[in-house]
Each structure stands twice: as structure tokens, then as C-alpha cells.
Design an enzyme around this catalytic site. Sequence first.
Site, short mmCIF file in Angstrom:
data_model
loop_
_atom_site.label_atom_id
_atom_site.label_comp_id
_atom_site.label_asym_id
_atom_site.label_seq_id
_atom_site.Cartn_x
_atom_site.Cartn_y
_atom_site.Cartn_z
N SER A 254 31.63 2.86 27.18
CA SER A 254 32.80 3.12 28.01
C SER A 254 33.76 1.95 27.87
CB SER A 254 32.39 3.27 29.47
OG SER A 254 32.06 1.99 29.99
N LYS A 255 34.86 2.04 28.60
CA LYS A 255 35.89 1.00 28.52
C LYS A 255 35.33 -0.39 28.82
CE LYS A 255 39.99 3.62 29.62
NZ LYS A 255 40.49 4.24 30.81
N ARG A 256 34.29 -0.44 29.62
CA ARG A 256 33.70 -1.73 29.95
C ARG A 256 33.25 -2.49 28.71
NH1 ARG A 256 29.02 -1.58 32.04
NH2 ARG A 256 28.71 0.64 31.72
#
Length: 469
Positions: free
Chosen positions: A239-241
Site C-alpha cells: 500500500s501507499k505506506r
Amino acid sequence: MTVIKTRFAPSPTGFLHIGGARTALFSWLYARKSAGQFVLRIEDTDQERSTQASVDAILEGMQWLNLAADEGPYYQTQRFDRYHEINAQLLHQNHAYHCYCSKERLETLRTEQMANKQKPRYDGLCRDRTDVPAGIAPVIRFRNPQSGEVVVNDLIRGEVIFGNDELDDLIIARSDGTPTYNLTVVVDDMDMGITHVIRGDDHLNNTPRQMNILRALGATLPAYAHLPMILGADGSRLSKRHGAVSVMQYEQDGYLPEALLNYLVRLGWSHGDQEVFSIDEMIALFDVTHVNKAAAAFNPEKLLWLNQHYLKTLPAEDIAQRLALYLQRIDVNTASGPAVVDVVLALRERSKTLVEMAASARYFYQDFSDYEEAAAKHLNAAALEPLRAIRNALAELSTGDAWQKESIHVAIQQTAEKLQVGMGKVAQPLRAAVTGQGASPSIDLTLYLIGAPHSLARLDRTIATLQQA
Ligand code: GLU
């Protein structure tokens, strides 16, 4: 012989992300490998979540990756008539029925089932209903077989068996008449002659439903391959993390599409211990049945390594064309100064991305006002004498075509000998003065590319500053 046809069917609710790009690549490769066709289909029926900006972003990403479609892009919103037609056919053939159950009834049913520890599902109240309640706009439900099994012979996972009793009579048209995801996918896969559905394994649970609908329509079933998900380095779903997940963010960050594709192909697929694959090799060697069942982990360092590999090995002219764009983005004008291809040859062993290369290339084209710290530390009182001496030696080379790598090298060597110091005592302050950086390609090549006028002017400026200090 049936032509192999694959498709990439993104919903335009965001940019093209790493997972989507890998699905697209595997579908594209499978088509290319089989001398087949690759279809691009935009699944934009969710009008609340779909945006034109996302469609554009997806098309831009596909274009940057050079994954050209043989057909499409098709847009599902342009095919509503066809979906209505199929729903009418399914109703007519008794494969579907109108359901008049209210939201409240379904909600109560659900709560009861949950309380009884049952799996929430529609109870089939309207399945055999013959009356037509007035004033209610019904949904359409698919009449799923109530017994038996659906066997998915997944090309990656092998046999996956679903009991029909686990499957609902799913809604194929909402009360406003709009078709739902499972219906549109099925109609399109059928109409477009898709032979191989390659997609993320988040869709595996939809597959038995879609197969049942395809059977009801008398369609030939495609083969299915569900790709394992991609995990971040910490083991959770990517994910964006975990940093950039948008394909175009990689473009912004100076990655080459060749590197990203090479990286993506190895996410779940391997060929011995080979890491580097040209597009032609990928096409020749890729086999969807050899994709790993287990989730693949995203490793940014490996991607960076591949990027550097392609920066070093693609034709310099090709890299130069791309670098020019990144230089433009940071307002570096290359109209005068060295040929960009020469700058590429000088920098490509030492840059990991095009962004890094563009930043390092700046001093070949632009004067600067600040010295980076690693440069400034070489510019002290002790540097004054070597700088003056090398400035005079270099000035001798500034006319005609005396300004050459070799003559510059000799000038530095002779200056060091004259001053009875090591070459570094001359070369380091020289590099600092002329580039403003602590590191650069070899000093003779660097000066040669910057040219005599700018090199001498920058030396003069540094000397003047040191004299005032
Ligand atoms: N539109 C779906 C998605 O973006 C993919 C559907 C499919 O591949 O069958 O998740």
C-alpha cells in the site's frame, strides 16, 4: 484454432498501481507469447467512484510501460444496452428473476443469520414468486444452481472447488436497472472472446459465480489464472505506506519502464535464478502456469538495482532522450553546453535514477552559486596556490581545440609535480571549484565537458572568493 485473448480490466477509481501493472504485464505477455490479442477494458460502471482523471492516469501508465492493447480501450459505460439485453435474456430463460425484497427485509435477514452464526446470504424468497408487487422497482437476481460444485481449474492455484450452496443468488441489475460488476465482466469476457482471464486473486471468489452465469448463457468458459497478491517488505499487503505504488510516481522518480517491467515480471514468476529480462526474453520465457502461488514481496532495492542496470546498458542515445526531459523538468537548458549523450556516458555508471542523473548533470549546463558541503571543505586557504597554478595551466589550453581530456589530464599532473604535491591536492579543489560538488566523473572528462570558458570563469570566481576570505 482459437486465438488466445487476454484482457486487462481496471476500474478507473485511482491511478495505475504496481499490482494492476503486474496484472496488465502478465496478461500482455501471455497474449504476446501466444501470438494472441490483448484487450484493454475500462470497467467504469461504478459511476460514483470512476473518474476521467483515473481513466487518463491508467492510459498514461499503460503507455509509459509500453503495454499496447490490440483492442480497446472498451468502456463498459458504452455497453449498457448490451447488458440490458443479456439481463432480459436471462430473465426470459428463467436463469434470473426479479426480487422485490426491501432493504429492511434483507437487513433483518442478515442480522438473524449472523445471530445464528450462519453465513449471511439471500434466502431465495422471490425465487419462485409469480406475483408482481405494485410500486416496487425490483432488482434482478441470477438464479444460481442450488446444488453441485463449481470447479475452478486455476492455472496457478490448481483445482479450487466451491459448493453452489455457498453462493448467493447474486444481484445482476440494481433497482435502477444498472448492471453489477459480475454481470458486466461476464458479458464482456464472453462477447470479447476472452480465452484467459488473468487477474488478482482478490477476484477468485467471484469466479464460480461468473462461471455459473457464463454456463447459463451457453458461453465457452475462459481459463482462469489468479495472481497472488503483492506484499510490502513488512509482510502486509502493498500500500501507499510502502512508498510509491502509482506507476507514474516511478516515472516521476526517474525509473525506466524497462526496469519496472523487469521488476514486475519477477513478482511471483521466475526462470531459474535469472534476474534481468529484456522484453523479448520475457515474451519467450514467461509462462503463467509457472507463477508462484505464494504472495510476492516488493523489494525497492532490487528495483533500484535494475534501474541502474538499464541506465548503464541501454543505448546512450536512448537514455539521453529521456534524460533531456528530466533536465527540462528542473529547468536546465541543454541548448548550449555538452551533448546530452556525452553527459549520459559520463554519469551513467554513477546514477541510479534519471532524477539523480539530471541533478548531477546540472553543473554541465548551469553556473551555480553554492558549493555543497563536500566541496566547500576542499576550498580553504591551502587550496589557493594549487587553484591559481592550475587556472594558469588550463588557460593555456583555452584556445583552438587544445581543450581535450588528455591535455587537461597532463596539465593537472604537471601542476601537481611543479608544486610537489599529490594529484589530489590539485584535482579536489579544482573539482570543487568547477562543479560545486564533492564528487564527479573523472576530473579531466568533467572539465572537458564543461568547456574552457565556464571552467575558467568558475575557477576565477572561487579564487576571488578565497582571496577575500
Ligand atoms: N475491474 C476489476 C478490478 O479493477 C477487475 C475485473 C477482472 O479482472 O475481472 O478489480
